[in-house]
Design a protein around this motif. Structure first.
Motif, short mmCIF file in Angstrom:
data_model
loop_
_atom_site.label_atom_id
_atom_site.label_comp_id
_atom_site.label_asym_id
_atom_site.label_seq_id
_atom_site.Cartn_x
_atom_site.Cartn_y
_atom_site.Cartn_z
N ARG A 34 26.85 56.35 64.44
CA ARG A 34 26.28 55.99 65.74
C ARG A 34 25.02 55.16 65.58
N LYS A 35 24.24 55.48 64.55
CA LYS A 35 23.00 54.75 64.31
C LYS A 35 23.23 53.51 63.45
N ASN A 36 24.46 53.35 62.99
CA ASN A 36 24.79 52.30 62.04
C ASN A 36 24.79 50.93 62.72
N THR A 37 23.98 50.02 62.19
CA THR A 37 23.93 48.66 62.74
C THR A 37 24.52 47.64 61.77
N SER A 38 24.89 48.08 60.58
CA SER A 38 25.40 47.14 59.57
C SER A 38 26.88 47.37 59.25
N ARG A 39 27.57 48.14 60.10
CA ARG A 39 29.01 48.38 59.95
C ARG A 39 29.34 48.96 58.58
N ARG A 40 28.60 49.95 58.16
CA ARG A 40 28.88 50.61 56.90
C ARG A 40 30.16 51.43 57.02
N SER A 41 30.86 51.55 55.90
CA SER A 41 32.11 52.30 55.90
C SER A 41 31.85 53.79 55.73
N VAL A 42 32.85 54.58 56.13
CA VAL A 42 32.75 56.04 55.98
C VAL A 42 32.59 56.41 54.52
N ARG A 43 33.33 55.73 53.64
CA ARG A 43 33.24 56.08 52.21
C ARG A 43 31.84 55.81 51.66
N ASP A 44 31.19 54.72 52.11
CA ASP A 44 29.84 54.43 51.63
C ASP A 44 28.86 55.48 52.12
N ILE A 45 29.05 55.94 53.34
CA ILE A 45 28.17 56.99 53.88
C ILE A 45 28.33 58.28 53.10
N LEU A 46 29.57 58.63 52.79
CA LEU A 46 29.81 59.86 52.01
C LEU A 46 29.14 59.78 50.64
N ILE A 47 29.23 58.62 50.01
CA ILE A 47 28.69 58.46 48.65
C ILE A 47 27.18 58.31 48.66
N GLU A 48 26.67 57.40 49.47
CA GLU A 48 25.25 57.04 49.42
C GLU A 48 24.35 57.99 50.21
N ASP A 49 24.84 58.50 51.34
CA ASP A 49 24.00 59.35 52.20
C ASP A 49 24.20 60.84 51.93
N ASN A 366 18.12 61.53 43.49
CA ASN A 366 19.27 61.09 44.29
C ASN A 366 19.82 62.24 45.14
N TYR A 367 19.66 63.46 44.67
CA TYR A 367 20.15 64.61 45.41
C TYR A 367 19.31 64.85 46.67
N VAL A 368 18.01 64.68 46.56
CA VAL A 368 17.13 65.02 47.70
C VAL A 368 16.80 63.82 48.57
N MET A 369 17.11 62.60 48.13
CA MET A 369 16.75 61.43 48.94
C MET A 369 17.56 61.39 50.22
N ASN A 370 16.87 61.09 51.30
CA ASN A 370 17.50 60.95 52.61
C ASN A 370 17.12 59.58 53.16
N PRO A 371 18.09 58.67 53.35
CA PRO A 371 17.76 57.32 53.81
C PRO A 371 17.13 57.27 55.20
N GLU A 372 17.21 58.38 55.95
CA GLU A 372 16.65 58.39 57.30
C GLU A 372 15.17 58.75 57.30
N LEU A 373 14.67 59.18 56.13
CA LEU A 373 13.25 59.57 56.07
C LEU A 373 12.37 58.33 55.97
#
Length: 373
Positions: A34-49, A366-373
């Protein structure tokens, strides 16, 4: 937003059906979308976020979309096979060949369906750059096959591994020089040292050591000055030091000065204090970083300016970002995760060289990083 949901919900459902995504994370993915403005894929969100295992996510993705998976760990890649890949890529302009290498799009062989169809390995069959590159290269008939990123990195390293040009120059040098050292107790002459530093053989030796350390998978380079004008260069591979090169008949100060000259944030004329610096080099198309630590030492030749140099090889291709891949005991992992998730405090890692302190810290971050912070 309704249109976005119609696109993403089926993908989420398919990942759930494959047992990849947990129920508790579905809402998180939808919120990020919902907050995505760059059309990221579900798989990228699962891996990176959300920190999901990349390989498992892509295995499920390829199963859903019927991409072939080739497990390189079960395949013996001969030198002839590597030669085939190199010969195929060499048919293209250097710019296009470099794009294949940089994007890890590697020709693997011909399809069993037709000899006109070439199979390309890729860590992401859905990458839109692949179609554009293949079209640019004039390739019309092809099949994409998914390969685990780490395995493909190893293959790429073999494909692009160049001859160590500095080592070749070093071996071909016939006019090696010697510094007159009739009186070994005499203090080093700065003019003589400057002349020695400018000799290409020492530069070639130093640069060759950086390249060869990467090729051999070393974690560290150790430069030890010895008495009687001997300099020894060791590589630490799998936690063990092994002698790589021994240089005789030059004053160690000359080689140390070359190492300092080619290191950022280091003063060549500082002999009395410890120094830290860094080096960056492109080796086999990858940017490799080196952390340099210099420490003065004392020997029986007290008038000489000896220093010990340790160079840590920082190859990002070897970075482990998943805590599960570190081999933690279940109880130890649980306690460690609880510690790093606390909002304040300190976590201290100790251990000998090569035990995995930095690797563990990177995985923890990488475990504790949150891109929304």
């Amino acid at each position: 937003m309704a249109e976005t949901m119609t696109i993403t919900n089926p993908m989420l459902e398919m990942f759930k059906r494959e047992g990849i995504i947990q129920e508790k994370d579905v809402a998180k993915v939808i919120e990020i979308l919902r907050k995505n403005t760059s059309r990221r894929s579900v798989r990228d969100i699962l891996i990176e976020d959300l920190g999901y295992d990349r390989h498992k996510v892509f295995q499920a993705f390829c199963k859903i979309y019927a991409f072939r998976e080739i497990d390189l760990s079960r395949v013996t890649i001969s030198d002839g096979w590597v030669e085939f890949i190199n010969n195929y890529l060499s048919e293209f302009e250097p710019e296009i060949k470099n794009e294949f290498i940089e994007n890890k799009i590697i020709p693997f062989g011909f399809s069993e369906k037709s000899k006109d169809i070439i199979i390309f390995l890729t860590p992401d069959p859905a990458d839109r750059k692949i179609e554009k590159l293949l079209s640019k290269a004039g390739i019309k008939q092809y099949e994409l096959a998914y390969t685990k990123l780490e395995d493909l990195d190893n293959l790429v390293s073999r494909v692009v591994a160049k001859e160590n040009e500095f080592l070749k120059l070093l071996n071909e040098t016939s006019d090696e020089f010697e510094i007159d050292d009739e009186d070994q107790e005499e203090e080093i002459d700065e003019d003589e040292l400057a002349s020695a530093v400018n000799q290409s053989v020492l530069v070639n030796l130093f640069e060759a050591s950086l390249i060869e350390a990467v090729h051999q998978g070393a974690s560290d380079i150790h430069i030890f000055p010895k008495e009687n004008n001997v300099t020894e260069i060791y590589f630490r591979v799998d936690g063990r030091l092994k002698l790589w090169h021994k240089k005789d008949n030059i004053k160690p100060e000359a080689f140390l000065a070359v190492a300092k000259d080619r290191t950022k944030n280091v003063d060549r004329f500082e002999w009395e204090s410890a120094q830290d610096g860094f080096i960056q080099r492109y080796i086999d198309h990858y940017l490799i970083r080196f952390r340099v630590s210099i420490l003065p030492i004392v020997t029986s030749q007290y008038n000489r300016k000896y220093e010990s140099v340790v160079i840590r090889v920082l190859d990002d291709r070897k970075v482990i970002k998943n805590l599960d891949a570190l081999g933690f005991d279940e109880i130890a992992k649980r306690e460690f995760v609880n510690a790093i998730k606390k909002p304040q405090g300190m976590v201290i890692l100790t251990g000998p060289t090569g035990s995995g302190k930095s690797t563990t810290l990177v995985a923890a971050l990488n475990y504790v990083m949150n891109p929304e912070l």
